[in-house]
Design an enzyme around this catalytic site. Structure first.
Site, short mmCIF file in Angstrom:
data_model
loop_
_atom_site.label_atom_id
_atom_site.label_comp_id
_atom_site.label_asym_id
_atom_site.label_seq_id
_atom_site.Cartn_x
_atom_site.Cartn_y
_atom_site.Cartn_z
N GLY A 173 -25.04 -34.98 -19.44
CA GLY A 173 -23.62 -35.29 -19.64
C GLY A 173 -23.38 -35.93 -20.99
O GLY A 173 -24.09 -36.85 -21.37
N ASP A 229 -24.06 -43.63 -17.50
CA ASP A 229 -24.36 -44.30 -16.24
C ASP A 229 -25.14 -45.61 -16.41
O ASP A 229 -25.18 -46.42 -15.51
CB ASP A 229 -25.14 -43.37 -15.31
CG ASP A 229 -24.28 -42.23 -14.81
OD1 ASP A 229 -23.08 -42.45 -14.59
OD2 ASP A 229 -24.80 -41.11 -14.66
N GLY A 257 -20.23 -42.57 -11.58
CA GLY A 257 -21.32 -43.39 -11.10
C GLY A 257 -21.61 -43.11 -9.64
O GLY A 257 -21.11 -43.77 -8.75
N ARG A 258 -22.41 -42.08 -9.41
CA ARG A 258 -22.70 -41.68 -8.04
C ARG A 258 -23.76 -42.58 -7.40
O ARG A 258 -23.68 -42.90 -6.23
CB ARG A 258 -23.16 -40.21 -8.04
CG ARG A 258 -23.25 -39.56 -6.69
CD ARG A 258 -23.18 -38.05 -6.78
NE ARG A 258 -21.82 -37.61 -7.06
CZ ARG A 258 -20.89 -37.44 -6.11
NH1 ARG A 258 -21.15 -37.67 -4.85
NH2 ARG A 258 -19.69 -37.04 -6.44
#
Lengths: 422, 422
Positions: B15, B145, B191-192
């Site tokens: 990403g 992240d 932000g998984r």
């Protein structure tokens, strides 16, 4: 006016913008120079604050706070979406407004809002005339949707336009980099009935490769077949697709496109409940074009994005506020301040006046010649119209912590004089 | 190195961020000073470009374009999410990488990415050693992240942190103004698995009234009962609620929270398919707390928001790129550049080195003491940690049209020497 000095009230209404506080700042700074204006009161949360007699005295705010309003997004006095009961059906709400005005010797009403607010201001004004209560009502245009009649454009629009175009550009670069995985990106922006905000993102497409590649506005009839064919064409040509869509998509009959309209959509959705228009497009793209799609929905962030607002917009918003006070001092009544664009290539904008009633009854959509024949992007005429409105970067104050510093009003309450109403 | 001069390759992976181009700029500007480095090639679209022998010669780019990378978001060389076939199962992909490197006399591999990329770089390096092919592999940390092991923080994080905190502040002001209608706003951020991005929005809450009032991170076990009780408490206290949530919400067993987990959710959802986490929270809030809720989902815009990026982040990203080249020149191999924070109150950051393997195998979540006991906001320790990373406003170039000017590389292709692979 009967008396040498009378009080004024300022209120903000409807969806906030990055610059509605700048308009209020214009009112306050101009009013401070006027000998005919005594105290300037503010309605907390718009017309709701008037009904509740929830007022505060702006005169007690620091000058630096008032100046800071130029650099503070959203409605610092509070806004609302409260709809007054119809004047025809019952006078109660409008009577109450005048009762509150009279209790606080308010003879000037400056109301920043959209066409509903202009309708309210007009009705308050007409009832005041019936009652023989001397009152001047001046409207100040405000809406990110840019759909008010009688004005070239609306304060609030230039800033949202600059921001969403920048967002299209930036998310477009993201898609450029990751198109082998996330091939299609959809950016959902505000605008249920008018496509002005979506149209503004078209400015980001300086070259054919630049995002957005497709821009859908409610003013151009939407069909699923054409949409799928548009996406396929862009994908074939560029290997990636960046789409901007307003919240509202309408078919040729002006009906909102929903999940059960059109064969593609029917197949794709089944009984699925959708998160929004962008989610709907994503489902259809993945099923019919067979490429991965993702979406961003800026939501209220787009209308509050002071951190990259248009300087032109901030200045014009202030100008409208100041012009409202000047007009009132000249004996103007029952009018909204408008923005008037000078003819010629060089952008120049001054203020004018329109009947509140005309604004209340009107609506300005994106004209057909601002949308290309395909109905999927903007034209050069549109670029020329919107272009000047996003120029210049409005200064903000950034704190030592790296985040913007936005002011808050003290909101010193004005003593209530009437019985509770709502 | 066997020869006096050898070529280098730079690639970007995963990403994009606002500053990964700044890291590449650091590599290129430092490499230009190194006599041991001949041509600097770039892989178009990361490791995918290496496999496809889709390379371009960075030496032919203008110096002003290279400098402009510092002010251009996303991955200008192109990125990918392509996963190489496992080294254990089949050498094919890794052999191909080395074949392409050998064909172009590439002896330095600078790879900007996350832990998957560090894993790839490490494996390429080990296979090169087996084959007796002299190669230096240096990783450059990159991820919004902020979840990479072995480094104090990651380039890319400071900018997304500054932007989402600003967005929380601005959308929060919108809610402040319109709470009588839109009482609750939810901001969904990326932000998984790690809550660093959500945590950053906590910085916007300078006072208890400021948004966000509730911040949910995957590291704090989520339950619907507690959530509804949190929202009720804030609503009772302030009359409005602003919530930030990362894409991933997990229960006490580390499982993602879904629509059918918990009694509130079960009742509220029925068979409804959801647009995302924010939509899920909205449905529960409206049903269980009885207040109107709306949501914004910044999506890829948050990681591409160069227009309000952190100057600290841009500088550190550049520093990591330059440090990668310096390390390679000193004979360092198989390492990732890290950011090392000096002890003491004054923020100071230098670079260090970590084993690629350690980064590949690690993950850094938000520590429990950065999250309050309630599991719904950040602590002072967290503020102290993230605070310095968002300081300073990265300069951008804004065109006469009022929109940012971001560079594009010319990407002059390097002649292919091998047969087609994929």
């Amino acid at each position: 006016m009967a008396k040498a000095k009378a009080n004024a009230i300022v209120a903000q209404s409807g969806g906030p913008t990055a610059v509605i506080n700048s308009s209020v700042c214009g009112v306050l700074q101009e009013a401070a120079k006027c000998k005919k204006i005594g105290r300037v009161l503010a309605a907390h949360n718009g017309i709701l604050g008037v009904l509740q007699e929830d007022l505060f005295d702006v005169s007690t705010e620091k000058a630096s706070t008032i100046e800071g309003l130029k650099r503070t997004p959203s409605a610092a006095m509070g806004s609302c979406r409260h709809k007054l009961k119809s004047l025809d059906q019952a006078h109660a709400d409008f009577d109450r407004v005048l009762d509150v005005f009279a209790a606080h010797d308010i003879r000037y009403f400056f109301y920043a809002g959209g066409n509903d607010s202009m309708d309210t201001a007009d009705k308050v004004n007409k009832l005041a005339a019936q009652r023989g209560y001397e009152l001047v009502c001046i409207g100040i245009p405000k809406t990110v949707d840019n759909d008010l009649a009688c004005t070239d454009h609306c304060p609030g629009y230039g800033s949202v336009a600059k921001y969403v175009a920048t967002c299209a550009m930036e998310a477009g670069r993201d898609t450029d980099a990751l198109y082998t995985h996330d091939t299609c990106t959809i950016l959902e922006v505000m605008g249920r009935n008018a496509g002005w905000i979506a149209a503004a993102t078209g400015l980001a497409a300086r070259t054919p490769e630049d995002a957005p590649h497709l821009v859908y506005m409610p003013e151009a009839a939407f069909t699923w077949d054409k949409f799928v064919s548009d996406v396929r064409e862009v994908y074939k040509r560029l290997g990636k697709v960046f789409i901007v869509v307003g919240e509202g998509l309408k078919d040729k009959d002006g009906k909102y496109v929903t999940a059960d309209s059109g064969s593609f959509a029917k197949d794709a959705f089944g009984h699925v409940q959708l998160g929004g228009v962008a989610d709907m497009l994503k489902v259809v793209i993945e099923k019919e074009v067979g490429i991965k799609a993702r979406w961003n929905k800026l939501g209220t962030n787009q209308r509050a994005a002071m951190h990259f607002a248009s300087l032109t917009d901030v200045k014009e918003a202030w100008m409208c506020g100041a012009a409202a006070v000047k007009a009132a001092m000249k004996g103007v009544n029952d009018k909204m301040i408008t923005l008037v664009r000078a003819k010629g290539d060089k952008y120049k904008c001054t203020t004018g006046l329109a009947e509140l009633r005309d604004v209340a009854n009107g609506e300005k959509k994106v004209p057909r010649d601002y949308i290309n024949k395909q109905g999927n992007h903007i034209t050069e005429a549109c670029r020329r119209h919107i272009g000047p409105l996003i120029k210049g970067e409005a200064p903000i104050t950034v704190g030592k912590d790296g985040l913007p510093v936005y002011v808050r009003l003290r909101r010193k309450p004005v003593e209530q004089k009437l019985a509770k109403y709502i």
